[in-house]
Design a protein around this motif. Structure first.
Motif, PDB file in Angstrom:
ATOM      1  N   HIS A  50      46.875  34.696  49.179  1.00 57.33           N
ATOM      2  CA  HIS A  50      45.584  34.373  49.793  1.00 57.33           C
ATOM      3  C   HIS A  50      44.548  35.372  49.333  1.00 57.33           C
ATOM      4  O   HIS A  50      44.866  36.388  48.725  1.00 57.33           O
ATOM      5  N   SER A  51      43.284  35.055  49.657  1.00 54.73           N
ATOM      6  CA  SER A  51      42.189  35.794  49.026  1.00 54.73           C
ATOM      7  C   SER A  51      41.853  37.121  49.701  1.00 54.73           C
ATOM      8  O   SER A  51      41.023  37.861  49.191  1.00 54.73           O
ATOM      9  N   HIS A  52      42.474  37.420  50.852  1.00 53.00           N
ATOM     10  CA  HIS A  52      42.114  38.667  51.534  1.00 53.00           C
ATOM     11  C   HIS A  52      42.216  39.859  50.572  1.00 53.00           C
ATOM     12  O   HIS A  52      43.118  39.918  49.737  1.00 53.00           O
ATOM     13  N   PHE A  53      41.301  40.775  50.804  1.00 51.55           N
ATOM     14  CA  PHE A  53      41.104  41.903  49.895  1.00 51.55           C
ATOM     15  C   PHE A  53      42.402  42.594  49.473  1.00 51.55           C
ATOM     16  O   PHE A  53      42.647  42.822  48.293  1.00 51.55           O
ATOM     17  N   ASP A  54      43.262  42.887  50.481  1.00 51.17           N
ATOM     18  CA  ASP A  54      44.451  43.674  50.147  1.00 51.17           C
ATOM     19  C   ASP A  54      45.495  42.861  49.390  1.00 51.17           C
ATOM     20  O   ASP A  54      46.474  43.413  48.898  1.00 51.17           O
ATOM     21  N   HIS A  55      45.295  41.540  49.297  1.00 49.92           N
ATOM     22  CA  HIS A  55      46.254  40.711  48.564  1.00 49.92           C
ATOM     23  C   HIS A  55      45.716  40.233  47.227  1.00 49.92           C
ATOM     24  O   HIS A  55      46.426  39.587  46.465  1.00 49.92           O
ATOM     25  N   SER A  56      44.469  40.538  46.964  1.00 49.90           N
ATOM     26  CA  SER A  56      43.884  40.063  45.709  1.00 49.90           C
ATOM     27  C   SER A  56      43.320  41.193  44.850  1.00 49.90           C
ATOM     28  O   SER A  56      42.903  40.965  43.722  1.00 49.90           O
ATOM     29  N   SER A  57      43.363  42.419  45.381  1.00 51.89           N
ATOM     30  CA  SER A  57      42.709  43.513  44.662  1.00 51.89           C
ATOM     31  C   SER A  57      43.469  43.978  43.431  1.00 51.89           C
ATOM     32  O   SER A  57      42.937  44.752  42.651  1.00 51.89           O
ATOM     33  N   GLY A  58      44.708  43.520  43.281  1.00 47.93           N
ATOM     34  CA  GLY A  58      45.450  43.870  42.060  1.00 47.93           C
ATOM     35  C   GLY A  58      45.281  42.834  40.965  1.00 47.93           C
ATOM     36  O   GLY A  58      45.735  43.029  39.835  1.00 47.93           O
ATOM     37  N   LEU A  59      44.623  41.726  41.301  1.00 50.05           N
ATOM     38  CA  LEU A  59      44.555  40.601  40.352  1.00 50.05           C
ATOM     39  C   LEU A  59      43.768  40.928  39.091  1.00 50.05           C
ATOM     40  O   LEU A  59      44.072  40.403  38.021  1.00 50.05           O
ATOM     41  N   ARG A  60      42.769  41.792  39.225  1.00 48.59           N
ATOM     42  CA  ARG A  60      41.950  42.128  38.046  1.00 48.59           C
ATOM     43  C   ARG A  60      42.812  42.616  36.885  1.00 48.59           C
ATOM     44  O   ARG A  60      42.574  42.278  35.724  1.00 48.59           O
ATOM     45  N   ALA A  61      43.813  43.424  37.234  1.00 46.73           N
ATOM     46  CA  ALA A  61      44.689  43.976  36.192  1.00 46.73           C
ATOM     47  C   ALA A  61      45.450  42.855  35.482  1.00 46.73           C
ATOM     48  O   ALA A  61      45.678  42.913  34.270  1.00 46.73           O
ATOM     49  N   PHE A  62      45.830  41.823  36.238  1.00 46.21           N
ATOM     50  CA  PHE A  62      46.564  40.704  35.645  1.00 46.21           C
ATOM     51  C   PHE A  62      45.647  39.841  34.777  1.00 46.21           C
ATOM     52  O   PHE A  62      46.049  39.366  33.718  1.00 46.21           O
ATOM     53  N   VAL A  63      44.411  39.653  35.247  1.00 47.17           N
ATOM     54  CA  VAL A  63      43.445  38.884  34.457  1.00 47.17           C
ATOM     55  C   VAL A  63      43.192  39.595  33.126  1.00 47.17           C
ATOM     56  O   VAL A  63      43.132  38.968  32.066  1.00 47.17           O
ATOM     57  N   ALA A  64      43.095  40.913  33.175  1.00 45.82           N
ATOM     58  CA  ALA A  64      42.885  41.697  31.956  1.00 45.82           C
ATOM     59  C   ALA A  64      44.055  41.530  30.994  1.00 45.82           C
ATOM     60  O   ALA A  64      43.896  41.633  29.775  1.00 45.82           O
ATOM     61  N   GLU A  65      45.253  41.247  31.545  1.00 47.75           N
ATOM     62  CA  GLU A  65      46.457  41.009  30.734  1.00 47.75           C
ATOM     63  C   GLU A  65      46.481  39.605  30.144  1.00 47.75           C
ATOM     64  O   GLU A  65      47.381  39.274  29.383  1.00 47.75           O
TER      65      GLU A  65
END
Ligand SMILES: [Zn+2]
Length: 210
Positions: A50-65
């Motif tokens: 879900h989109s809550h901050f603590d569950h989505s804040s690591g996604l940037r690193a994956f997008v960069a991958e």
């Protein structure tokens, strides 16, 4: 704060990571671990509960991958928008490589399979925590990864604080007739124990008998 949990599934055409939580730093840690455990393969998908901050804040690193985010249709357009915002205060890999944000949306259900591994993604029907709360289920391994529906106490013998979301998760498991043995809570208990379905049932039962 204890580290949030994630699961990596080694699929034929790319790794699928279940949850990219907490922070870009935690995301990068998870990615480094994944590449160590499953060398020579790229991360194709990152699943977001879900989109809550603590569950989505690591996604940037994956997008960069180069990974594609799988998230609920209730988040349509959301990650594309927030990841396009300038991120200049503490530049990370994504703010440097400007990878394109790729998102695939899930309604009630999606199944990913390569013939060997299967990942089912389901919507948590009736969730009051977040309308688009999803969980992942690995039928072969009988493992369910969930966030915020069941946050087990630090030790197994501690009483779980009453939480109606526990019963809702169990209802969803029963509704879908999922054969779950092990639960992987993204908020993993501090003692690092294996969390069984019985622990969830106990937490629900405790509530019912109060
Ligand atoms: Zn949470």
């Amino acid at each position: 704060m204890p580290a949030y949990a994630a699961i990596a599934v080694d699929m034929k055409d790319g790794i699928v990571v279940l949850e990219g939580p907490q922070s870009t730093m935690r995301g990068e840690q998870i990615i480094a671990e994944v590449h160590k455990d499953i060398p020579g393969k790229s991360i194709k998908y990152v699943f977001n509960t879900h989109s809550h901050f603590d569950h989505s804040s690591g996604l940037r690193a994956f997008v960069a991958e180069g990974a594609t985010i799988i998230t609920s249709q209730t988040n349509k357009g959301y990650f594309e928008k927030i990841f396009a915002l300038p991120h200049t205060l503490v530049p990370d890999k994504l703010s440097q490589n400007h990878a394109k944000v790729k998102v695939e949306l899930v309604g009630d259900k999606r199944v990913l399979t390569d013939g060997v591994h299967t990942i089912e993604i389901h919507k948590t029907q009736g969730s009051l925590h977040n309308e688009g709360l999803l969980f992942a289920y690995l039928p072969k391994e009988k493992v369910l990864l969930e966030a915020d529906s069941f946050n087990p106490p630090a030790t197994a013998d501690a009483a779980a604080p009453p939480n109606p979301a526990n019963a809702l998760l169990l209802d969803n498991i029963n509704r879908l007739k999922l054969d779950v043995e092990t639960i992987v809570p993204v908020h993993y208990p501090a003692d690092g124990r294996k969390v069984s379905i019985d622990e969830l049932k106990r937490a629900v039962g405790q509530r019912a008998t109060k």
